[in-house]
Design a protein around this motif. Structure first.
Motif, PDB file in Angstrom:
ATOM      1  N   ASN A 149      18.328  10.587   7.067  1.00 45.04           N
ATOM      2  CA  ASN A 149      19.173  11.782   7.153  1.00 45.04           C
ATOM      3  C   ASN A 149      18.474  13.006   6.582  1.00 45.04           C
ATOM      4  OD1 ASN A 149      21.254  10.374   8.392  1.00 45.04           O
ATOM      5  ND2 ASN A 149      22.325   9.961   6.475  1.00 45.04           N
ATOM      6  N   GLY A 150      17.802  12.818   5.458  1.00 44.57           N
ATOM      7  CA  GLY A 150      17.108  13.936   4.813  1.00 44.57           C
ATOM      8  C   GLY A 150      15.941  14.464   5.617  1.00 44.57           C
ATOM      9  N   LEU A 151      15.349  13.602   6.425  1.00 45.82           N
ATOM     10  CA  LEU A 151      14.207  14.012   7.244  1.00 45.82           C
ATOM     11  C   LEU A 151      14.603  14.310   8.691  1.00 45.82           C
ATOM     12  CD1 LEU A 151      11.622  11.474   5.833  1.00 45.82           C
ATOM     13  CD2 LEU A 151      11.591  13.965   5.530  1.00 45.82           C
ATOM     14  N   GLY A 152      15.889  14.166   8.992  1.00 38.74           N
ATOM     15  CA  GLY A 152      16.364  14.468  10.339  1.00 38.74           C
ATOM     16  C   GLY A 152      15.799  13.522  11.391  1.00 38.74           C
ATOM     17  N   THR A 153      15.662  12.264  11.036  1.00 46.21           N
ATOM     18  CA  THR A 153      15.129  11.276  11.962  1.00 46.21           C
ATOM     19  C   THR A 153      16.047  10.060  11.984  1.00 46.21           C
ATOM     20  OG1 THR A 153      13.104  10.125  12.641  1.00 46.21           O
ATOM     21  CG2 THR A 153      13.587  10.164  10.279  1.00 46.21           C
ATOM     22  N   THR A 154      15.672   9.067  12.738  1.00 45.97           N
ATOM     23  CA  THR A 154      16.527   7.888  12.857  1.00 45.97           C
ATOM     24  C   THR A 154      16.262   6.889  11.726  1.00 45.97           C
ATOM     25  OG1 THR A 154      14.955   6.661  14.228  1.00 45.97           O
ATOM     26  CG2 THR A 154      16.531   8.108  15.377  1.00 45.97           C
ATOM     27  N   VAL A 155      17.281   6.117  11.440  1.00 47.07           N
ATOM     28  CA  VAL A 155      17.143   5.045  10.461  1.00 47.07           C
ATOM     29  C   VAL A 155      16.067   4.075  10.934  1.00 47.07           C
ATOM     30  CG1 VAL A 155      18.333   3.070   9.422  1.00 47.07           C
ATOM     31  CG2 VAL A 155      19.496   5.275   9.589  1.00 47.07           C
ATOM     32  N   ASP A 156      16.056   3.784  12.228  1.00 49.34           N
ATOM     33  CA  ASP A 156      15.074   2.870  12.801  1.00 49.34           C
ATOM     34  C   ASP A 156      13.646   3.336  12.529  1.00 49.34           C
ATOM     35  OD1 ASP A 156      14.402   0.557  14.573  1.00 49.34           O
ATOM     36  OD2 ASP A 156      13.613   2.169  15.847  1.00 49.34           O
ATOM     37  N   SER A 157      13.396   4.633  12.691  1.00 47.49           N
ATOM     38  CA  SER A 157      12.020   5.120  12.491  1.00 47.49           C
ATOM     39  C   SER A 157      11.576   4.983  11.034  1.00 47.49           C
ATOM     40  CB  SER A 157      11.875   6.564  12.968  1.00 47.49           C
ATOM     41  OG  SER A 157      12.639   7.437  12.164  1.00 47.49           O
ATOM     42  N   ILE A 158      12.493   5.153  10.108  1.00 49.83           N
ATOM     43  CA  ILE A 158      12.156   4.987   8.693  1.00 49.83           C
ATOM     44  C   ILE A 158      12.009   3.505   8.372  1.00 49.83           C
ATOM     45  CG2 ILE A 158      12.910   5.341   6.309  1.00 49.83           C
ATOM     46  CD1 ILE A 158      12.040   7.931   7.720  1.00 49.83           C
ATOM     47  N   ALA A 159      12.922   2.677   8.865  1.00 51.38           N
ATOM     48  CA  ALA A 159      12.860   1.239   8.595  1.00 51.38           C
ATOM     49  C   ALA A 159      11.559   0.652   9.100  1.00 51.38           C
ATOM     50  CB  ALA A 159      14.057   0.530   9.232  1.00 51.38           C
ATOM     51  N   ARG A 160      11.077   1.081  10.251  1.00 50.74           N
ATOM     52  CA  ARG A 160       9.836   0.552  10.818  1.00 50.74           C
ATOM     53  C   ARG A 160       8.623   0.812   9.929  1.00 50.74           C
ATOM     54  NH1 ARG A 160      10.003  -1.080  16.191  1.00 50.74           N
ATOM     55  NH2 ARG A 160      11.991  -0.633  17.194  1.00 50.74           N
ATOM     56  N   ILE A 161       8.683   1.876   9.144  1.00 52.29           N
ATOM     57  CA  ILE A 161       7.584   2.184   8.224  1.00 52.29           C
ATOM     58  C   ILE A 161       7.403   1.039   7.220  1.00 52.29           C
ATOM     59  CG2 ILE A 161       6.886   3.701   6.315  1.00 52.29           C
ATOM     60  CD1 ILE A 161       8.183   6.016   7.920  1.00 52.29           C
ATOM     61  N   PHE A 162       8.513   0.426   6.841  1.00 53.11           N
ATOM     62  CA  PHE A 162       8.476  -0.582   5.787  1.00 53.11           C
ATOM     63  C   PHE A 162       8.400  -2.012   6.295  1.00 53.11           C
ATOM     64  CE2 PHE A 162      10.348   3.228   4.051  1.00 53.11           C
ATOM     65  CZ  PHE A 162       9.573   3.402   2.920  1.00 53.11           C
ATOM     66  N   ALA A 205       0.838  -1.207   0.000  1.00 55.14           N
ATOM     67  CA  ALA A 205       0.000   0.000   0.000  1.00 55.14           C
ATOM     68  C   ALA A 205       0.869   1.251   0.000  1.00 55.14           C
ATOM     69  CB  ALA A 205      -0.899  -0.012   1.224  1.00 55.14           C
ATOM     70  N   LYS A 206       0.222   2.374  -0.242  1.00 56.06           N
ATOM     71  CA  LYS A 206       0.940   3.637  -0.179  1.00 56.06           C
ATOM     72  C   LYS A 206       1.511   3.820   1.221  1.00 56.06           C
ATOM     73  CE  LYS A 206      -1.365   5.990  -3.882  1.00 56.06           C
ATOM     74  NZ  LYS A 206      -1.972   7.199  -4.377  1.00 56.06           N
ATOM     75  N   VAL A 207       2.636   4.471   1.290  1.00 56.35           N
ATOM     76  CA  VAL A 207       3.380   4.585   2.534  1.00 56.35           C
ATOM     77  C   VAL A 207       3.042   5.926   3.190  1.00 56.35           C
ATOM     78  CG1 VAL A 207       5.667   4.345   3.554  1.00 56.35           C
ATOM     79  CG2 VAL A 207       5.142   3.140   1.440  1.00 56.35           C
ATOM     80  N   LYS A 208       1.858   5.966   3.804  1.00 55.20           N
ATOM     81  CA  LYS A 208       1.336   7.205   4.380  1.00 55.20           C
ATOM     82  C   LYS A 208       2.239   7.822   5.453  1.00 55.20           C
ATOM     83  CE  LYS A 208      -2.900   9.199   6.193  1.00 55.20           C
ATOM     84  NZ  LYS A 208      -4.293   8.963   6.547  1.00 55.20           N
ATOM     85  N   PRO A 209       2.792   7.031   6.387  1.00 60.00           N
ATOM     86  CA  PRO A 209       3.639   7.662   7.410  1.00 60.00           C
ATOM     87  C   PRO A 209       4.860   8.378   6.814  1.00 60.00           C
ATOM     88  CG  PRO A 209       3.043   5.450   8.090  1.00 60.00           C
ATOM     89  CD  PRO A 209       2.596   5.602   6.663  1.00 60.00           C
ATOM     90  N   LEU A 210       5.434   7.811   5.766  1.00 57.99           N
ATOM     91  CA  LEU A 210       6.573   8.466   5.123  1.00 57.99           C
ATOM     92  C   LEU A 210       6.128   9.763   4.474  1.00 57.99           C
ATOM     93  CD1 LEU A 210       9.528   8.557   4.291  1.00 57.99           C
ATOM     94  CD2 LEU A 210       8.931   7.141   2.307  1.00 57.99           C
ATOM     95  N   ARG A 211       5.006   9.730   3.806  1.00 59.54           N
ATOM     96  CA  ARG A 211       4.490  10.962   3.185  1.00 59.54           C
ATOM     97  C   ARG A 211       4.223  12.035   4.231  1.00 59.54           C
ATOM     98  NH1 ARG A 211       0.806   9.926  -2.026  1.00 59.54           N
ATOM     99  NH2 ARG A 211       2.325   8.700  -3.141  1.00 59.54           N
ATOM    100  N   GLN A 212       3.706  11.638   5.394  1.00 63.29           N
ATOM    101  CA  GLN A 212       3.452  12.608   6.454  1.00 63.29           C
ATOM    102  C   GLN A 212       4.746  13.272   6.914  1.00 63.29           C
ATOM    103  OE1 GLN A 212       1.343   9.987   9.133  1.00 63.29           O
ATOM    104  NE2 GLN A 212      -0.645  10.779   8.495  1.00 63.29           N
ATOM    105  N   LEU A 213       5.801  12.476   7.055  1.00 61.17           N
ATOM    106  CA  LEU A 213       7.098  13.037   7.437  1.00 61.17           C
ATOM    107  C   LEU A 213       7.611  14.008   6.375  1.00 61.17           C
ATOM    108  CD1 LEU A 213       8.943   9.887   8.844  1.00 61.17           C
ATOM    109  CD2 LEU A 213       8.261  11.914  10.136  1.00 61.17           C
ATOM    110  N   ILE A 214       7.489  13.619   5.128  1.00 65.04           N
ATOM    111  CA  ILE A 214       7.971  14.470   4.038  1.00 65.04           C
ATOM    112  C   ILE A 214       7.209  15.790   4.022  1.00 65.04           C
ATOM    113  CG2 ILE A 214       8.103  14.723   1.518  1.00 65.04           C
ATOM    114  CD1 ILE A 214       8.584  11.610   1.455  1.00 65.04           C
ATOM    115  N   TYR A 215       5.877  15.719   4.025  1.00 67.92           N
ATOM    116  CA  TYR A 215       5.074  16.940   3.927  1.00 67.92           C
ATOM    117  C   TYR A 215       5.118  17.776   5.200  1.00 67.92           C
ATOM    118  CZ  TYR A 215       3.434  15.749  -0.694  1.00 67.92           C
ATOM    119  OH  TYR A 215       3.386  15.481  -2.034  1.00 67.92           O
ATOM    120  N   GLY A 216       5.611  17.211   6.296  1.00 65.13           N
ATOM    121  CA  GLY A 216       5.816  17.998   7.506  1.00 65.13           C
ATOM    122  C   GLY A 216       7.002  18.942   7.382  1.00 65.13           C
TER     123      GLY A 216
END
Length: 67
Positions: free
Chosen positions: A52-65, A2-13
């Motif tokens: 790095n681009g979103l200023g967050t942890t690798v773990d938080s991005i990995a958990r999205i997927f 499915a679309k990756v809504k949490p990632l989009r939320q981080l980007i648009y924030g």
């Protein structure tokens, strides 16, 4: 996948568009779009760059997927 809504939320924030975020990473918009649409899973390198681009942890991005 499915679309990756949490990632989009981080980007648009932090960015006005996915294209602006992709440019900040040095990526083309299509690459980021394939990830945010859930068409492809990002590589480990991509996850690190997203974090790095979103200023967050690798773990938080990995958990999205993770299922």
């Amino acid at each position: 996948m499915a679309k990756v809504k949490p990632l989009r939320q981080l980007i648009y924030g932090q960015f006005d568009s996915e294209a602006a975020f992709a440019r900040s990473l040095g990526w083309n918009r299509q690459k980021l779009n394939r990830i945010t649409n859930g068409d492809v899973l990002p590589s480990v390198k991509d996850v690190v760059e997203l974090a790095n681009g979103l200023g967050t942890t690798v773990d938080s991005i990995a958990r999205i997927f993770l299922p």
